[in-house]
Design a protein around this motif. Structure first.
Motif, PDB file in Angstrom:
ATOM      1  N   VAL A 202       0.829  -1.207   0.000  1.00 33.79           N
ATOM      2  CA  VAL A 202       0.000   0.000   0.000  1.00 33.79           C
ATOM      3  C   VAL A 202       0.865   1.259   0.000  1.00 33.79           C
ATOM      4  O   VAL A 202       0.570   2.232  -0.696  1.00 33.79           O
ATOM      5  CB  VAL A 202      -0.933   0.017   1.230  1.00 33.79           C
ATOM      6  N   LEU A 203       1.951   1.234   0.754  1.00 36.79           N
ATOM      7  CA  LEU A 203       2.777   2.429   0.913  1.00 36.79           C
ATOM      8  C   LEU A 203       3.502   2.815  -0.374  1.00 36.79           C
ATOM      9  O   LEU A 203       4.002   3.934  -0.491  1.00 36.79           O
ATOM     10  CB  LEU A 203       3.796   2.212   2.036  1.00 36.79           C
ATOM     11  N   ILE A 225       0.450  -3.910  16.759  1.00 33.38           N
ATOM     12  CA  ILE A 225       1.463  -4.372  15.799  1.00 33.38           C
ATOM     13  C   ILE A 225       1.015  -4.093  14.365  1.00 33.38           C
ATOM     14  O   ILE A 225      -0.159  -4.271  14.022  1.00 33.38           O
ATOM     15  CB  ILE A 225       1.730  -5.877  15.985  1.00 33.38           C
ATOM     16  N   VAL A 226       1.974  -3.672  13.559  1.00 31.94           N
ATOM     17  CA  VAL A 226       1.766  -3.504  12.122  1.00 31.94           C
ATOM     18  C   VAL A 226       2.548  -4.586  11.389  1.00 31.94           C
ATOM     19  O   VAL A 226       3.747  -4.772  11.634  1.00 31.94           O
ATOM     20  CB  VAL A 226       2.249  -2.123  11.632  1.00 31.94           C
ATOM     21  N   TYR A 227       1.862  -5.304  10.512  1.00 33.08           N
ATOM     22  CA  TYR A 227       2.537  -6.185   9.559  1.00 33.08           C
ATOM     23  C   TYR A 227       2.639  -5.426   8.247  1.00 33.08           C
ATOM     24  O   TYR A 227       1.655  -4.861   7.765  1.00 33.08           O
ATOM     25  CB  TYR A 227       1.737  -7.472   9.345  1.00 33.08           C
ATOM     26  N   PHE A 228       3.835  -5.386   7.657  1.00 36.63           N
ATOM     27  CA  PHE A 228       4.000  -4.664   6.397  1.00 36.63           C
ATOM     28  C   PHE A 228       4.794  -5.506   5.403  1.00 36.63           C
ATOM     29  O   PHE A 228       5.665  -6.299   5.770  1.00 36.63           O
ATOM     30  CB  PHE A 228       4.708  -3.319   6.618  1.00 36.63           C
ATOM     31  N   VAL A 229       4.457  -5.345   4.136  1.00 34.95           N
ATOM     32  CA  VAL A 229       5.232  -5.922   3.036  1.00 34.95           C
ATOM     33  C   VAL A 229       5.145  -4.943   1.874  1.00 34.95           C
ATOM     34  O   VAL A 229       4.061  -4.526   1.476  1.00 34.95           O
ATOM     35  CB  VAL A 229       4.724  -7.326   2.632  1.00 34.95           C
ATOM     36  N   GLU A 230       6.311  -4.542   1.361  1.00 32.00           N
ATOM     37  CA  GLU A 230       6.368  -3.540   0.297  1.00 32.00           C
ATOM     38  C   GLU A 230       7.531  -3.844  -0.641  1.00 32.00           C
ATOM     39  O   GLU A 230       8.617  -4.232  -0.193  1.00 32.00           O
ATOM     40  CB  GLU A 230       6.580  -2.134   0.885  1.00 32.00           C
ATOM     41  N   HIS A 231       7.311  -3.660  -1.945  1.00 34.44           N
ATOM     42  CA  HIS A 231       8.459  -3.668  -2.857  1.00 34.44           C
ATOM     43  C   HIS A 231       9.102  -2.287  -2.780  1.00 34.44           C
ATOM     44  O   HIS A 231       8.407  -1.273  -2.642  1.00 34.44           O
ATOM     45  CB  HIS A 231       8.042  -4.019  -4.282  1.00 34.44           C
ATOM     46  N   VAL A 232      10.419  -2.246  -2.832  1.00 33.80           N
ATOM     47  CA  VAL A 232      11.136  -1.010  -2.518  1.00 33.80           C
ATOM     48  C   VAL A 232      12.184  -0.697  -3.581  1.00 33.80           C
ATOM     49  O   VAL A 232      12.481  -1.512  -4.454  1.00 33.80           O
ATOM     50  CB  VAL A 232      11.821  -1.107  -1.136  1.00 33.80           C
ATOM     51  N   ARG A 290      12.590  -6.554  -5.189  1.00 34.64           N
ATOM     52  CA  ARG A 290      13.215  -6.388  -3.873  1.00 34.64           C
ATOM     53  C   ARG A 290      12.112  -6.049  -2.866  1.00 34.64           C
ATOM     54  O   ARG A 290      11.468  -5.008  -2.955  1.00 34.64           O
ATOM     55  CB  ARG A 290      14.255  -5.272  -3.915  1.00 34.64           C
ATOM     56  N   ILE A 291      11.899  -6.947  -1.906  1.00 41.24           N
ATOM     57  CA  ILE A 291      10.781  -6.829  -0.978  1.00 41.24           C
ATOM     58  C   ILE A 291      11.299  -6.643   0.450  1.00 41.24           C
ATOM     59  O   ILE A 291      12.202  -7.359   0.889  1.00 41.24           O
ATOM     60  CB  ILE A 291       9.894  -8.092  -1.026  1.00 41.24           C
ATOM     61  N   HIS A 292      10.720  -5.690   1.161  1.00 35.88           N
ATOM     62  CA  HIS A 292      10.941  -5.559   2.599  1.00 35.88           C
ATOM     63  C   HIS A 292       9.636  -5.912   3.307  1.00 35.88           C
ATOM     64  O   HIS A 292       8.568  -5.406   2.940  1.00 35.88           O
ATOM     65  CB  HIS A 292      11.354  -4.131   2.965  1.00 35.88           C
ATOM     66  N   LEU A 293       9.729  -6.764   4.295  1.00 40.98           N
ATOM     67  CA  LEU A 293       8.549  -7.115   5.075  1.00 40.98           C
ATOM     68  C   LEU A 293       8.945  -7.333   6.522  1.00 40.98           C
ATOM     69  O   LEU A 293      10.117  -7.578   6.832  1.00 40.98           O
ATOM     70  CB  LEU A 293       7.858  -8.354   4.521  1.00 40.98           C
ATOM     71  N   GLY A 294       7.969  -7.202   7.407  1.00 38.67           N
ATOM     72  CA  GLY A 294       8.289  -7.368   8.814  1.00 38.67           C
ATOM     73  C   GLY A 294       7.157  -6.945   9.721  1.00 38.67           C
ATOM     74  O   GLY A 294       6.006  -6.789   9.295  1.00 38.67           O
ATOM     75  N   LEU A 295       7.498  -6.750  10.992  1.00 36.62           N
ATOM     76  CA  LEU A 295       6.552  -6.327  12.016  1.00 36.62           C
ATOM     77  C   LEU A 295       7.084  -5.073  12.697  1.00 36.62           C
ATOM     78  O   LEU A 295       8.288  -4.932  12.908  1.00 36.62           O
ATOM     79  CB  LEU A 295       6.360  -7.424  13.066  1.00 36.62           C
TER      80      LEU A 295
END
Length: 307
Positions: A202-203, A225-232, A290-295
């Protein structure tokens, strides 16, 4: 001689091509006529007009083919240009187009991160906000979480709402579809509403990442908690990053506002989250794989030190 053919080929080449195809067609038909004569003398009476008519048709077709091809190409370019213009000028039309292919793209991406996503989401509980939920890709994960008490699906794109309802019904999840933006949700319902927020790709497309992350921070309860996954964006100065910067205006238009060159993790880091993040390379297009994901956990007041 067709004027379009002459405009495509070098000077005089159009006439040469037409003459060449005419000679070839005559030669082919002469061979065919000889075979027919050996089979039946009666057919020879028709060979000359048949040969002449077919030769003329073949020659005309050969001459006009580049013209037809050029028109097809120009028609395709014009259609694509019109589509891109409509998407650029009309946000609603852009959303409609994106809603047709976004679900398939997102499902393809999430195949590559399925296992790590499963691990990160297994602790989901309480009140859940699926932020910019698209067609409801995470509803299945929400259904598998036993301790979820309520769900809100925030999605301003009305073209996706029916898909959300269908998916929620399929997996037995009761969800409220909120059709507005996070700033409006805050204004209408207040702060500290959710225990868990899902932000999946989304970001990359919101107009202002900092503003949206501020909204999410305020919507979360302490220790939420926020779970996020974004291509960067790729590494600054790399050839891939240069390509991302170059293609981003076009990519943004055809993908519903998505930016392929954002350094999203840096924006997330600006807030006082307790942050856990990973980098993954997916099988998607090379400039967005290239993906960043995490909590990220919102700390209690006075305990903002990072882990």
């Amino acid at each position: 001689m067709d004027s379009t053919l002459n405009s495509i080929l070098p000077d005089g080449e159009g006439a040469k091509v037409g003459e060449h195809f005419y000679k070839v067609s005559q030669s082919m038909l002469q061979g065919r006529s000889s075979r027919e004569n050996s089979q039946s003398n009666s057919k020879s009476n028709f060979s000359l007009p048949l040969k002449s008519a077919a030769s003329i048709l073949l020659a005309i077709g050969a001459i006009r083919f580049p013209s037809i091809l050029a028109r097809i190409i120009m028609g395709g370019v014009t259609t694509l240009g019109t589509l891109l213009s409509l998407m650029y000028l009309s946000r609603s039309f852009q959303q409609y187009v994106v809603s047709m292919f976004q679900p398939a793209v997102m499902k393809g991406l999430h195949k590559d991160i399925r296992e790590i996503k499963k691990e990160l989401l297994k602790g989901m509980k309480g009140s859940v906000l699926d932020f910019g939920c698209g067609d409801g890709l995470y509803i299945r994960d929400i259904a598998n979480a036993k301790d979820v008490t309520s769900v809100m699906s925030l999605e301003p794109n009305a073209n996706l709402h029916e898909n959300i309802r269908i998916t929620a019904e399929k997996y037995g999840v009761t969800t409220e579809i909120y059709p507005k933006f996070s700033s409006q949700l805050l204004a209408e319902r207040g702060e500290e509403l959710f225990d868990f927020v899902i932000i999946g790709n989304v970001l990359c497309e919101v107009p202002n990442q900092e503003s949206v992350l501020d909204d999410v921070y305020r919507l979360l309860k302490p220790e939420g908690i926020v779970y996020f996954v974004e291509h960067v964006a790729c590494v600054a100065g790399s050839e891939t990053r240069q390509f991302q910067d170059m293609i981003n205006p076009l990519w943004k238009t055809v993908s519903g506002g998505c930016n392929c060159n954002r350094e999203t993790l840096k924006e997330i880091w600006k807030k006082k989250w307790q942050l856990f993040a990973w980098e993954v390379k997916t099988s998607g297009p090379w400039f967005i794989n290239r993906i960043h994901l995490g909590l990220a956990m919102k700390p209690k007041v006075g305990t903002e030190a990072r882990l």
